[in-house]
Design an enzyme around this catalytic site. Structure first.
Site, PDB file in Angstrom:
ATOM      1  N   ARG A  65      47.354 -69.278  20.459  1.00 10.20           N
ATOM      2  CA  ARG A  65      46.132 -68.463  20.647  1.00 10.20           C
ATOM      3  C   ARG A  65      46.370 -67.366  21.698  1.00 10.20           C
ATOM      4  O   ARG A  65      46.491 -66.189  21.374  1.00 10.20           O
ATOM      5  CB  ARG A  65      44.965 -69.380  21.049  1.00 10.20           C
ATOM      6  CG  ARG A  65      43.599 -68.700  21.010  1.00 10.20           C
ATOM      7  CD  ARG A  65      43.295 -67.792  22.171  1.00 10.20           C
ATOM      8  NE  ARG A  65      43.323 -68.473  23.462  1.00 10.20           N
ATOM      9  CZ  ARG A  65      43.215 -67.854  24.622  1.00 10.20           C
ATOM     10  NH1 ARG A  65      43.075 -66.529  24.666  1.00 10.20           N
ATOM     11  NH2 ARG A  65      43.287 -68.514  25.761  1.00 10.20           N
ATOM     12  N   ASP A  66      46.482 -67.760  22.953  1.00  2.30           N
ATOM     13  CA  ASP A  66      46.629 -66.767  24.031  1.00  2.30           C
ATOM     14  C   ASP A  66      47.878 -65.929  23.783  1.00  2.30           C
ATOM     15  O   ASP A  66      47.903 -64.718  24.040  1.00  2.30           O
ATOM     16  CB  ASP A  66      46.736 -67.517  25.373  1.00  2.30           C
ATOM     17  CG  ASP A  66      46.564 -66.609  26.578  1.00  2.30           C
ATOM     18  OD1 ASP A  66      47.231 -65.558  26.633  1.00  2.30           O
ATOM     19  OD2 ASP A  66      45.796 -66.951  27.488  1.00  2.30           O
ATOM     20  N   HIS A  80      45.417 -71.782  34.632  1.00  3.01           N
ATOM     21  CA  HIS A  80      45.864 -70.960  33.485  1.00  3.01           C
ATOM     22  C   HIS A  80      46.484 -69.700  34.090  1.00  3.01           C
ATOM     23  O   HIS A  80      45.804 -68.735  34.410  1.00  3.01           O
ATOM     24  CB  HIS A  80      44.620 -70.646  32.644  1.00  3.01           C
ATOM     25  CG  HIS A  80      44.834 -69.796  31.448  1.00  3.01           C
ATOM     26  ND1 HIS A  80      44.896 -70.300  30.156  1.00  3.01           N
ATOM     27  CD2 HIS A  80      44.942 -68.450  31.309  1.00  3.01           C
ATOM     28  CE1 HIS A  80      45.039 -69.313  29.297  1.00  3.01           C
ATOM     29  NE2 HIS A  80      45.075 -68.173  29.969  1.00  3.01           N
ATOM     30  N   HIS A  97      48.836 -66.567  34.102  1.00  4.72           N
ATOM     31  CA  HIS A  97      49.682 -65.547  33.466  1.00  4.72           C
ATOM     32  C   HIS A  97      50.761 -65.153  34.476  1.00  4.72           C
ATOM     33  O   HIS A  97      50.572 -65.260  35.692  1.00  4.72           O
ATOM     34  CB  HIS A  97      48.831 -64.355  33.021  1.00  4.72           C
ATOM     35  CG  HIS A  97      48.048 -64.656  31.775  1.00  4.72           C
ATOM     36  ND1 HIS A  97      48.474 -64.317  30.521  1.00  4.72           N
ATOM     37  CD2 HIS A  97      46.872 -65.311  31.598  1.00  4.72           C
ATOM     38  CE1 HIS A  97      47.602 -64.732  29.622  1.00  4.72           C
ATOM     39  NE2 HIS A  97      46.610 -65.350  30.249  1.00  4.72           N
ATOM     40  N   CYS A 124      46.355 -60.879  27.284  1.00  5.58           N
ATOM     41  CA  CYS A 124      44.970 -60.749  26.820  1.00  5.58           C
ATOM     42  C   CYS A 124      44.778 -59.327  26.328  1.00  5.58           C
ATOM     43  O   CYS A 124      45.095 -58.374  27.048  1.00  5.58           O
ATOM     44  CB  CYS A 124      43.991 -61.060  27.957  1.00  5.58           C
ATOM     45  SG  CYS A 124      42.281 -60.724  27.501  1.00  5.58           S
ATOM     46  N   ASN A 172      51.305 -66.210  29.503  1.00 10.00           N
ATOM     47  CA  ASN A 172      51.179 -67.346  30.413  1.00 10.00           C
ATOM     48  C   ASN A 172      52.564 -67.807  30.830  1.00 10.00           C
ATOM     49  O   ASN A 172      53.554 -67.484  30.185  1.00 10.00           O
ATOM     50  CB  ASN A 172      50.534 -68.505  29.650  1.00 10.00           C
ATOM     51  CG  ASN A 172      49.153 -68.821  30.139  1.00 10.00           C
ATOM     52  OD1 ASN A 172      48.988 -69.731  30.929  1.00 10.00           O
ATOM     53  ND2 ASN A 172      48.186 -68.046  29.697  1.00 10.00           N
TER      54      ASN A 172
HETATM   55  P1  HMG Z   1      29.727 -57.812  19.665  1.00 12.61           P
HETATM   56  O1  HMG Z   1      30.220 -56.628  18.922  1.00 12.61           O
HETATM   57  O2  HMG Z   1      28.868 -57.612  20.873  1.00 12.61           O
HETATM   58  O3  HMG Z   1      29.045 -58.909  18.694  1.00 12.61           O
HETATM   59  O4  HMG Z   1      31.001 -58.676  20.089  1.00 12.61           O
HETATM   60  P2  HMG Z   1      27.899 -58.852  17.646  1.00 12.61           P
HETATM   61  O5  HMG Z   1      27.238 -60.200  17.697  1.00 12.61           O
HETATM   62  O6  HMG Z   1      27.067 -57.614  17.829  1.00 12.61           O
HETATM   63  O7  HMG Z   1      28.681 -58.742  16.271  1.00 12.61           O
HETATM   64  C1  HMG Z   1      29.394 -57.595  15.873  1.00 12.61           C
HETATM   65  C2  HMG Z   1      30.154 -57.889  14.598  1.00 12.61           C
HETATM   66  O8  HMG Z   1      31.128 -58.919  14.831  1.00 12.61           O
HETATM   67  C3  HMG Z   1      29.270 -58.405  13.458  1.00 12.61           C
HETATM   68  O9  HMG Z   1      29.883 -57.986  12.252  1.00 12.61           O
HETATM   69  C4  HMG Z   1      29.414 -59.899  13.558  1.00 12.61           C
HETATM   70  O10 HMG Z   1      29.199 -60.547  12.338  1.00 12.61           O
HETATM   71  C5  HMG Z   1      30.872 -60.042  13.972  1.00 12.61           C
HETATM   72  P3  HMG Z   1      29.337 -56.692  11.461  1.00 12.61           P
HETATM   73  O11 HMG Z   1      27.883 -56.964  11.230  1.00 12.61           O
HETATM   74  O12 HMG Z   1      29.598 -55.519  12.369  1.00 12.61           O
HETATM   75  O13 HMG Z   1      30.176 -56.694  10.212  1.00 12.61           O
HETATM   76  N1  HMG Z   1      31.115 -61.270  14.744  1.00 12.61           N
HETATM   77  C6  HMG Z   1      31.966 -62.243  14.363  1.00 12.61           C
HETATM   78  N2  HMG Z   1      32.780 -62.361  13.306  1.00 12.61           N
HETATM   79  C7  HMG Z   1      33.488 -63.502  13.229  1.00 12.61           C
HETATM   80  N3  HMG Z   1      33.441 -64.504  14.160  1.00 12.61           N
HETATM   81  C8  HMG Z   1      32.646 -64.396  15.219  1.00 12.61           C
HETATM   82  C9  HMG Z   1      31.854 -63.235  15.349  1.00 12.61           C
HETATM   83  N4  HMG Z   1      30.969 -62.836  16.277  1.00 12.61           N
HETATM   84  C10 HMG Z   1      30.514 -61.623  15.883  1.00 12.61           C
HETATM   85  N5  HMG Z   1      32.598 -65.379  16.131  1.00 12.61           N
HETATM   86  C11 HMG Z   1      32.031 -60.788  20.533  1.00 12.61           C
HETATM   87  C12 HMG Z   1      30.853 -59.873  20.809  1.00 12.61           C
HETATM   88  C13 HMG Z   1      31.990 -61.902  21.541  1.00 12.61           C
HETATM   89  C14 HMG Z   1      31.925 -61.323  19.103  1.00 12.61           C
HETATM   90  C15 HMG Z   1      33.336 -59.931  20.652  1.00 12.61           C
HETATM   91  O14 HMG Z   1      33.309 -59.255  21.876  1.00 12.61           O
HETATM   92  C16 HMG Z   1      34.589 -60.759  20.591  1.00 12.61           C
HETATM   93  O15 HMG Z   1      34.899 -61.358  19.551  1.00 12.61           O
HETATM   94  N6  HMG Z   1      35.356 -60.803  21.709  1.00 12.61           N
HETATM   95  C17 HMG Z   1      36.515 -61.628  21.782  1.00 12.61           C
HETATM   96  C18 HMG Z   1      37.491 -61.053  22.747  1.00 12.61           C
HETATM   97  C19 HMG Z   1      38.694 -61.974  22.844  1.00 12.61           C
HETATM   98  O16 HMG Z   1      38.953 -62.779  21.969  1.00 12.61           O
HETATM   99  N7  HMG Z   1      39.443 -61.829  23.961  1.00 12.61           N
HETATM  100  C20 HMG Z   1      40.599 -62.628  24.170  1.00 12.61           C
HETATM  101  C21 HMG Z   1      40.285 -64.056  24.444  1.00 12.61           C
HETATM  102  S1  HMG Z   1      39.798 -64.356  26.128  1.00 12.61           S
HETATM  103  C22 HMG Z   1      41.292 -64.459  27.003  1.00 12.61           C
HETATM  104  O17 HMG Z   1      42.336 -64.183  26.466  1.00 12.61           O
HETATM  105  C23 HMG Z   1      41.249 -64.957  28.412  1.00 12.61           C
HETATM  106  C24 HMG Z   1      41.727 -66.430  28.550  1.00 12.61           C
HETATM  107  O18 HMG Z   1      43.030 -66.591  28.036  1.00 12.61           O
HETATM  108  C25 HMG Z   1      41.719 -66.843  30.024  1.00 12.61           C
HETATM  109  C26 HMG Z   1      42.470 -65.846  30.911  1.00 12.61           C
HETATM  110  O19 HMG Z   1      43.667 -65.617  30.718  1.00 12.61           O
HETATM  111  O20 HMG Z   1      41.797 -65.308  31.792  1.00 12.61           O
HETATM  112  C27 HMG Z   1      40.793 -67.378  27.787  1.00 12.61           C
HETATM  113 MG    MG Z   2      44.863 -66.183  29.050  1.00 14.01          MG
END
Ligand code: HMG
Ligand code: MG
Length: 302
Positions: free
Chosen positions: A15-16, A207, A209, A240, A249
């Site tokens: 995933r990450d 966690h 990086h 990320c 990581n």
């Molecule tokens: P948004 O645009 O504000 O959401 O995004 P929305 O609710 O307005 O939806 C917009 C569109 O996305 C819609 O589709 C929804 O259906 C679709 P449209 O009508 O335009 O065709 N949608 C989805 N589709 C599939 N699955 C879903 C989903 N939700 C909405 N679950 C949202 C808000 C949270 C969805 C967006 O910002 C997002 O997906 N962000 C994810 C970012 C991400 O994955 N970042 C990396 C992971 S975090 C990380 O790496 C840090 C970590 O490792 C720890 C660290 O290292 O610090 C964990």
């Molecule tokens: Mg991470």
């Protein structure tokens, strides 16, 4: 110096790691990687992410990945769920554990999940409630616990507040994310000393990086302070997508090597883990990011 007898490693490479690789990996390759990691003895593998495919295209095939995972009683396959839509997808695939992910930095929260910290926590509450009602375990992440790519400082009290809310909504553990790898043993010590005043160490994971090469040092300090769960990424994959320049990581192979040296149990077969890391590095056409893998298998560097 006190060290735990045993450490739980949470493998986050599929995933990450893969969410941030330039080359999008097909479902077959992801399933093969997860199978190799399972065979290496990982008890928890973050296998995908039910986020918006428009935001993170690399995770688009997560539904299919979960449908094809081996049934291995000893391994839990987990996934990120940012909202109810994500949770519904996870439940439909039979996922047993999900994670919600917040931040300690307002600007990162906006960039990563398009809402403020408090909006995100309000969004996660019903997700956690529904997940728990459906029998799933829920983990929490906090990003930017010791530094943020978009703002100068992160307040330790903000981390405490977010951690308290995540635990109150039913997260069994909160993983403390140094998203851009800027932390040092000193900043982690300050953070953990504050968090552990109110909350037991077994409620937290680290966690780390490795952008600034501090990850193993930070983990070592966290172990000394009582942390017993550590996230890591095979071959040091990833980063990320919403933290430009952040590298992966800590490499799982390097973590296992360090734990072996300290005589700490973890249940992982290092040669098999190296095989998994070499497999995915070859598929991504990149050098293996694990120093241990490079030292033990000369092919890993090419
Ligand atoms: P948004 O645009 O504000 O959401 O995004 P929305 O609710 O307005 O939806 C917009 C569109 O996305 C819609 O589709 C929804 O259906 C679709 P449209 O009508 O335009 O065709 N949608 C989805 N589709 C599939 N699955 C879903 C989903 N939700 C909405 N679950 C949202 C808000 C949270 C969805 C967006 O910002 C997002 O997906 N962000 C994810 C970012 C991400 O994955 N970042 C990396 C992971 S975090 C990380 O790496 C840090 C970590 O490792 C720890 C660290 O290292 O610090 C964990
Ligand atoms: Mg991470």
């Amino acid at each position: 110096m006190n060290y735990p007898k045993c450490v739980k490693i949470v493998e986050v490479g599929p995933r990450d790691g893969l969410q941030n690789e330039k080359i999008s990996v097909d479902v077959d390759t992801k399933v093969q990687l997860i199978s190799l990691l399972t065979d290496a003895g990982l008890s928890t593998i973050e296998a995908g992410s039910f986020v918006s495919p428009k935001w993170v295209p690399q995770m688009a095939g997560s539904d299919e990945v979960f449908a094809r995972l081996p049934t291995h009683a000893a391994t839990t396959y987990t996934a990120l769920t940012p909202n109810m839509q994500g949770l519904e997808r996870a439940i439909a695939c039979g996922v047993k554990e999900v994670a919600v992910f917040a931040a300690a930095s307002e600007s990162f929260s906006q960039k990563n999940i398009n809402c403020s910290i408090s909006e995100s926590l309000n969004r996660f509450k019903p997700v956690a409630e529904e997940a728990l009602k459906s029998g799933l375990a829920v983990r929490g992440y906090i990003s930017c616990v010791v530094g943020c790519p978009y703002q100068d400082t992160v307040d330790v009290e903000q981390v405490v507040q977010v951690a308290t809310e995540l635990l109150a909504m039913g997260c069994y553990e909160v993983s403390l994310g140094d998203t851009i790898g800027v932390g040092t043993p000193a900043s982690f010590e300050t953070l953990l000393n504050r968090l552990l005043k109110d909350t037991a160490a077994d409620k937290f994971a680290i966690h780390a990086h490795d952008t600034y090469g501090q990850a193993l040092a930070n983990i070592l300090r966290a172990l000394q302070l009582g942390i017993t769960t550590v996230d890591s990424s095979v071959a040091g994959l990833g980063g990320c997508p919403y933290a430009k320049g952040a590298s992966g990581n800590v490499a799982s192979e390097d973590l296992v090597y360090m734990l072996n040296g300290l005589g700490i149990q973890h249940g992982i077969d290092l040669p098999k883990l190296i095989t998994a890391g070499n497999f995915i590095s070859h598929k991504l056409n990149r050098a293996n990011g694990s120093k241990v893998a490079c030292a033990q298998s000369p092919m890993a560097e090419s």
